[in-house]
Motif scaffolding. Structure first.
Motif, PDB file in Angstrom:
ATOM      1  N   SER A 128       0.840  -1.210   0.000  1.00 27.43           N
ATOM      2  CA  SER A 128       0.000   0.000   0.000  1.00 27.43           C
ATOM      3  C   SER A 128       0.870   1.252   0.000  1.00 27.43           C
ATOM      4  CB  SER A 128      -0.940  -0.010   1.197  1.00 27.43           C
ATOM      5  OG  SER A 128      -0.207   0.140   2.390  1.00 27.43           O
ATOM      6  N   ILE A 129       2.003   1.185   0.693  1.00 34.48           N
ATOM      7  CA  ILE A 129       2.890   2.363   0.715  1.00 34.48           C
ATOM      8  C   ILE A 129       3.398   2.659  -0.699  1.00 34.48           C
ATOM      9  CG2 ILE A 129       5.101   3.261   1.525  1.00 34.48           C
ATOM     10  CD1 ILE A 129       4.676   1.766   4.089  1.00 34.48           C
ATOM     11  N   PHE A 130       3.898   1.593  -1.367  1.00 37.77           N
ATOM     12  CA  PHE A 130       4.491   1.848  -2.683  1.00 37.77           C
ATOM     13  C   PHE A 130       3.421   2.216  -3.706  1.00 37.77           C
ATOM     14  CE2 PHE A 130       8.060  -0.403  -0.778  1.00 37.77           C
ATOM     15  CZ  PHE A 130       9.054   0.504  -1.084  1.00 37.77           C
ATOM     16  N   ASP A 131       2.256   1.534  -3.631  1.00 37.97           N
ATOM     17  CA  ASP A 131       1.173   1.900  -4.554  1.00 37.97           C
ATOM     18  C   ASP A 131       0.775   3.356  -4.339  1.00 37.97           C
ATOM     19  OD1 ASP A 131       1.248  -0.587  -5.497  1.00 37.97           O
ATOM     20  OD2 ASP A 131      -0.672  -1.271  -4.694  1.00 37.97           O
ATOM     21  N   GLY A 132       0.678   3.729  -3.056  1.00 39.66           N
ATOM     22  CA  GLY A 132       0.308   5.107  -2.744  1.00 39.66           C
ATOM     23  C   GLY A 132       1.312   6.080  -3.310  1.00 39.66           C
ATOM     24  N   LEU A 133       2.596   5.794  -3.093  1.00 37.69           N
ATOM     25  CA  LEU A 133       3.640   6.699  -3.589  1.00 37.69           C
ATOM     26  C   LEU A 133       3.575   6.829  -5.101  1.00 37.69           C
ATOM     27  CD1 LEU A 133       6.824   5.966  -1.484  1.00 37.69           C
ATOM     28  CD2 LEU A 133       5.537   8.076  -1.647  1.00 37.69           C
ATOM     29  N   ILE A 134       3.358   5.686  -5.787  1.00 39.01           N
ATOM     30  CA  ILE A 134       3.352   5.737  -7.257  1.00 39.01           C
ATOM     31  C   ILE A 134       2.185   6.571  -7.756  1.00 39.01           C
ATOM     32  CG2 ILE A 134       2.943   4.309  -9.298  1.00 39.01           C
ATOM     33  CD1 ILE A 134       4.725   2.195  -7.853  1.00 39.01           C
ATOM     34  N   THR A 135       1.000   6.369  -7.143  1.00 40.68           N
ATOM     35  CA  THR A 135      -0.144   7.153  -7.616  1.00 40.68           C
ATOM     36  C   THR A 135       0.046   8.638  -7.307  1.00 40.68           C
ATOM     37  OG1 THR A 135      -1.233   6.477  -5.595  1.00 40.68           O
ATOM     38  CG2 THR A 135      -1.910   5.371  -7.595  1.00 40.68           C
ATOM     39  N   LEU A 136       0.665   8.938  -6.149  1.00 42.05           N
ATOM     40  CA  LEU A 136       0.912  10.345  -5.827  1.00 42.05           C
ATOM     41  C   LEU A 136       1.859  10.969  -6.843  1.00 42.05           C
ATOM     42  CD1 LEU A 136       1.318  10.369  -1.959  1.00 42.05           C
ATOM     43  CD2 LEU A 136      -0.650  11.035  -3.282  1.00 42.05           C
ATOM     44  N   LEU A 137       2.903  10.198  -7.219  1.00 44.06           N
ATOM     45  CA  LEU A 137       3.852  10.726  -8.200  1.00 44.06           C
ATOM     46  C   LEU A 137       3.177  10.935  -9.551  1.00 44.06           C
ATOM     47  CD1 LEU A 137       7.106   8.793  -7.348  1.00 44.06           C
ATOM     48  CD2 LEU A 137       6.600  11.185  -6.980  1.00 44.06           C
ATOM     49  N   LYS A 138       2.238  10.044  -9.891  1.00 44.10           N
ATOM     50  CA  LYS A 138       1.507  10.232 -11.154  1.00 44.10           C
ATOM     51  C   LYS A 138       0.766  11.563 -11.142  1.00 44.10           C
ATOM     52  CE  LYS A 138       0.558   5.582 -12.751  1.00 44.10           C
ATOM     53  NZ  LYS A 138      -0.419   4.485 -12.644  1.00 44.10           N
ATOM     54  N   GLY A 139       0.075  11.814 -10.032  1.00 39.66           N
ATOM     55  CA  GLY A 139      -0.645  13.083  -9.919  1.00 39.66           C
ATOM     56  C   GLY A 139       0.296  14.264 -10.016  1.00 39.66           C
ATOM     57  N   LEU A 140       1.440  14.166  -9.313  1.00 45.12           N
ATOM     58  CA  LEU A 140       2.403  15.269  -9.340  1.00 45.12           C
ATOM     59  C   LEU A 140       2.931  15.496 -10.749  1.00 45.12           C
ATOM     60  CD1 LEU A 140       4.538  14.769  -6.132  1.00 45.12           C
ATOM     61  CD2 LEU A 140       2.969  16.602  -6.640  1.00 45.12           C
ATOM     62  N   SER A 141       3.111  14.411 -11.508  1.00 41.68           N
ATOM     63  CA  SER A 141       3.656  14.587 -12.857  1.00 41.68           C
ATOM     64  C   SER A 141       2.664  15.337 -13.744  1.00 41.68           C
ATOM     65  CB  SER A 141       4.002  13.232 -13.465  1.00 41.68           C
ATOM     66  OG  SER A 141       2.842  12.543 -13.833  1.00 41.68           O
ATOM     67  N   VAL A 142       1.367  15.092 -13.533  1.00 35.85           N
ATOM     68  CA  VAL A 142       0.372  15.804 -14.355  1.00 35.85           C
ATOM     69  C   VAL A 142       0.447  17.307 -14.099  1.00 35.85           C
ATOM     70  CG1 VAL A 142      -2.087  16.147 -14.735  1.00 35.85           C
ATOM     71  CG2 VAL A 142      -1.183  13.852 -14.516  1.00 35.85           C
ATOM     72  N   THR A 143       0.375  17.692 -12.802  1.00 39.60           N
ATOM     73  CA  THR A 143       0.404  19.132 -12.505  1.00 39.60           C
ATOM     74  C   THR A 143       1.766  19.723 -12.845  1.00 39.60           C
ATOM     75  OG1 THR A 143       0.785  18.439 -10.242  1.00 39.60           O
ATOM     76  CG2 THR A 143      -1.383  19.282 -10.751  1.00 39.60           C
ATOM     77  N   GLY A 144       2.820  18.928 -12.656  1.00 40.49           N
ATOM     78  CA  GLY A 144       4.152  19.426 -12.999  1.00 40.49           C
ATOM     79  C   GLY A 144       4.268  19.728 -14.480  1.00 40.49           C
ATOM     80  N   LYS A 145       3.680  18.854 -15.290  1.00 39.56           N
ATOM     81  CA  LYS A 145       3.711  19.090 -16.735  1.00 39.56           C
ATOM     82  C   LYS A 145       3.006  20.399 -17.079  1.00 39.56           C
ATOM     83  CE  LYS A 145       3.568  14.707 -18.460  1.00 39.56           C
ATOM     84  NZ  LYS A 145       2.619  13.627 -18.778  1.00 39.56           N
ATOM     85  N   TYR A 146       1.848  20.610 -16.465  1.00 45.85           N
ATOM     86  CA  TYR A 146       1.113  21.854 -16.736  1.00 45.85           C
ATOM     87  C   TYR A 146       1.926  23.056 -16.309  1.00 45.85           C
ATOM     88  CZ  TYR A 146      -3.200  19.313 -17.654  1.00 45.85           C
ATOM     89  OH  TYR A 146      -4.144  18.509 -18.186  1.00 45.85           O
ATOM     90  N   PHE A 147       2.633  22.914 -15.161  1.00 44.62           N
ATOM     91  CA  PHE A 147       3.358  24.070 -14.642  1.00 44.62           C
ATOM     92  C   PHE A 147       4.543  24.417 -15.528  1.00 44.62           C
ATOM     93  CE2 PHE A 147       6.585  26.094 -12.036  1.00 44.62           C
ATOM     94  CZ  PHE A 147       5.853  27.121 -11.498  1.00 44.62           C
ATOM     95  N   PHE A 148       5.311  23.405 -15.935  1.00 47.88           N
ATOM     96  CA  PHE A 148       6.553  23.702 -16.635  1.00 47.88           C
ATOM     97  C   PHE A 148       6.358  23.885 -18.132  1.00 47.88           C
ATOM     98  CE2 PHE A 148       8.220  21.714 -12.745  1.00 47.88           C
ATOM     99  CZ  PHE A 148       9.020  22.764 -12.357  1.00 47.88           C
ATOM    100  N   LYS A 149       5.214  23.448 -18.674  1.00 49.11           N
ATOM    101  CA  LYS A 149       4.978  23.635 -20.101  1.00 49.11           C
ATOM    102  C   LYS A 149       4.159  24.889 -20.303  1.00 49.11           C
ATOM    103  CE  LYS A 149       4.858  19.293 -22.584  1.00 49.11           C
ATOM    104  NZ  LYS A 149       3.892  18.243 -22.930  1.00 49.11           N
ATOM    105  N   PRO A 150       4.752  25.954 -20.795  1.00 44.23           N
ATOM    106  CA  PRO A 150       3.921  27.126 -21.087  1.00 44.23           C
ATOM    107  C   PRO A 150       3.053  26.835 -22.312  1.00 44.23           C
ATOM    108  CG  PRO A 150       6.188  27.515 -21.736  1.00 44.23           C
ATOM    109  CD  PRO A 150       6.142  26.125 -21.179  1.00 44.23           C
ATOM    110  N   GLY A 151       1.941  27.536 -22.399  1.00 43.82           N
ATOM    111  CA  GLY A 151       1.061  27.310 -23.529  1.00 43.82           C
ATOM    112  C   GLY A 151      -0.026  26.307 -23.253  1.00 43.82           C
ATOM    113  N   THR A 152      -0.057  25.763 -22.017  1.00 44.18           N
ATOM    114  CA  THR A 152      -1.176  24.879 -21.702  1.00 44.18           C
ATOM    115  C   THR A 152      -2.318  25.645 -21.045  1.00 44.18           C
ATOM    116  OG1 THR A 152       0.022  24.295 -19.701  1.00 44.18           O
ATOM    117  CG2 THR A 152       0.072  22.707 -21.480  1.00 44.18           C
TER     118      THR A 152
END
Lengths: 362, 173
Positions: free
Chosen positions: B24-48
């Motif tokens: 559960s710890i590792f699954d939780g971490l992986i899903t959290l990182l997935k979420g972070l990658s989505v918002t991170g992409k929006y933040f660092f990619k201008p034009g979105t």
């Protein structure tokens, strides 16, 4: 006198000696305290204004919006305008509120933050008070703000406020443990609680690199627990808008509300600054042993900017977490702390102690 | 008597929950990182960013086709519309913002035919639910993309949708 931006010790000593030369030592200390207090408060206000603006911009970009963009170029004066507005807003008197506690609460929250930042080293030689139990002191003071939150909730005579304050209390009681254990893990590695010595020990490698896996785990736990301690999302149950209108500061208006609002951002800055000092080397530039060229280039950047840069990096991380994750339920919050963070933390502390005993940490 | 001790049921359960804890710890971490990658992409990619800077881009702003601006009655080049005056839109309108005033006309074959005299639309009462457009049996109504409705006199919000002198399109019953 010759001053250097790389080492402010001579500057602070010059102020001290010139004050002492012209008046009695008691007055000199008093005036120095006033200077430090005013400087820290101004620093506070500027950091608060900047962080509110930064948060709005960061959250906007993460949600595919633009954020404030009307007042000034890129909206940089938006928070100044907001502050001016808040100063002019009427202070609504609350019927049946406990007047003294109600008015006292915002100041306790702010005082707790000011006390914490006083012990933080901002740059080389720019350190108001260097306690030999610095980490211990920071832990003690940074959790004092919750007293203000509890007072605000109790004195408001409002159900929402009270529920928000109680949630905040439960949250602090549990997460303070994790913050403390994560910091103790690093104290074991450093062998000292004095912040200046901790930074000096990170000259040839920040603790997050020196401490291997346990340091990284401690850093992650510290960020999670620190976010919870500042009552920020995803742990903002104390002011969950959808359930409690605004939680403990529902009844506050005008400048009193502004103090709570400022304290939230200052607390975030302090949590990030502690993380910077303990894990990322504080104002110490990035050095690699033996690479003199790189070290010289890194030394060229003044320590104060190293400190600010690292701290804002951690602050950005906390904003990123806030604007990505949904709010936890109160039972999930307690499960996360008592069933996951605490056991991992204790095991991590043992692992770090083992590493230090064996001598693998250098 | 067996010397080899077999795993008891409780032990197996314990082991399972023990593994489940770390999973559960590792699954939780992986899903959290997935979420972070989505918002991170929006933040660092201008034009979105999707924000329209409305008053500044007023001239080139084009609303998307599904936008519900206001109800209109499209007319052809021959000044013909499709409204038969059945009144279904008026019945379906939850706010009473449509009034159909129909007239009876005797056509060339000597039959009586119902036509619309006035199709009155009160923009001020409309909630843009779209029930009139959806339920119209002859697709006589549509939404325009115009959204700047502010006027100084509220009487201007009562509109007659059929143009003067317009006729029913041929082939629409």
């Amino acid at each position: 006198m010759e001053f250097s931006i790389y080492d402010l010790t001579s500057f602070t000593q010059w102020i001290d000696s010139s004050l002492r030369a012209s008046m009695s030592p008691g007055w000199a200390v008093a005036i120095e305290m006033i200077i430090i207090g005013v400087a820290l408060l101004v620093f506070f206000a500027l950091i608060g204004l900047f962080l509110v603006y930064a948060e709005r911009k960061v959250c906007a970009l993460m949600q595919n919006r633009l954020g404030p963009n009307r007042v000034g170029p890129g909206g940089i004066f938006q928070t100044v305008a907001d502050l001016v507005k808040l100063l002019f807003v009427e202070l609504v008197p609350i019927k049946n509120a406990d007047k003294i506690l109600f008015n006292l609460a915002p100041f306790i929250v702010i005082i707790a933050s000011v006390m914490a930042i006083g012990a933080l080293p901002l740059a080389k030689g720019l350190h108001a008070i260097d306690l030999n139990i610095g980490v211990f002191y920071l832990m003690a003071v940074s959790s004092m703000g919750v007293i203000g939150v509890l007072l605000a909730g109790w004195a408001s005579n409002n159900k929402y406020s009270l529920i928000g304050a109680m949630r905040s209390g439960a949250q602090i009681v549990s997460y303070e443990l994790s913050v403390g254990l994560a910091l103790i893990t690093m104290v074991v590695l450093a062998g000292t609680m004095q912040l200046s010595e901790m930074i000096e020990a990170q000259r040839w490698g920040w603790f997050i690199f020196k401490g291997h896996v346990p340091a990284v785990i401690a850093f992650v736990i510290y960020i999670v627990a620190g976010t919870a301690e500042t009552n920020r999302g995803p742990f903002d149950l104390a002011e969950a808008e959808s359930e409690l209108t605004a939680g403990y500061h529902t009844e506050y208006s005008g400048i009193k509300f502004a103090l709570f609002f400022l304290a939230e951002y200052i607390n975030m800055f302090i949590i990030a600054a502690i993380a910077t000092t303990v894990f990322l080397g504080g104002w110490m530039p990035f050095h690699v042993y033996g690479w003199d060229g790189l070290n010289k280039v890194m030394d060229f950047i003044p320590p104060f900017f190293w400190f600010l840069g690292k701290t804002f990096g951690v602050v950005f991380l906390m904003m990123w977490l806030k604007w990505t994750f949904p709010r936890l339920r109160i039972d999930q919050l307690l499960t996360l702390e008592w069933k996951y963070l605490l056991p991992i933390n204790i095991f991590n502390l043992l692992l770090m102690a083992f590493l230090v005993l064996v001598g693998w940490h250098w | 008597m067996a010397l080899v001790r077999t795993e008891t049921n409780t032990e197996r359960k314990l082991m399972k929950s023990f593994i489940g804890y770390f999973k559960s710890i590792f699954d939780g971490l992986i899903t959290l990182l997935k979420g972070l990658s989505v918002t991170g992409k929006y933040f660092f990619k201008p034009g979105t960013t999707w924000t329209q800077q409305y008053p500044n881009n007023r001239k080139e702003l084009k609303m998307f086709d599904m936008f519900k601006g206001e109800v209109i009655m499209p007319h052809s080049d021959m000044n013909e519309h499709k409204c038969t005056g059945c009144g279904i839109c008026e019945i379906n309108c939850p706010n009473g913002s449509i009034e159909v005033i129909s007239a009876v006309l005797v056509n060339e074959e000597g039959k009586k035919q119902r036509i619309i005299d006035k199709h009155i639309y009160h923009l001020g009462m409309c909630t843009f639910c779209g029930l009139c457009v959806k339920t119209c049996p002859s697709q006589a109504l549509a939404f325009s993309q115009d959204f700047e409705h502010a006027v100084f006199d509220r009487k201007k919000l009562n509109k007659v949708l059929n143009r003067p002198g317009s006729k029913l399109m041929k082939g629409v019953a």
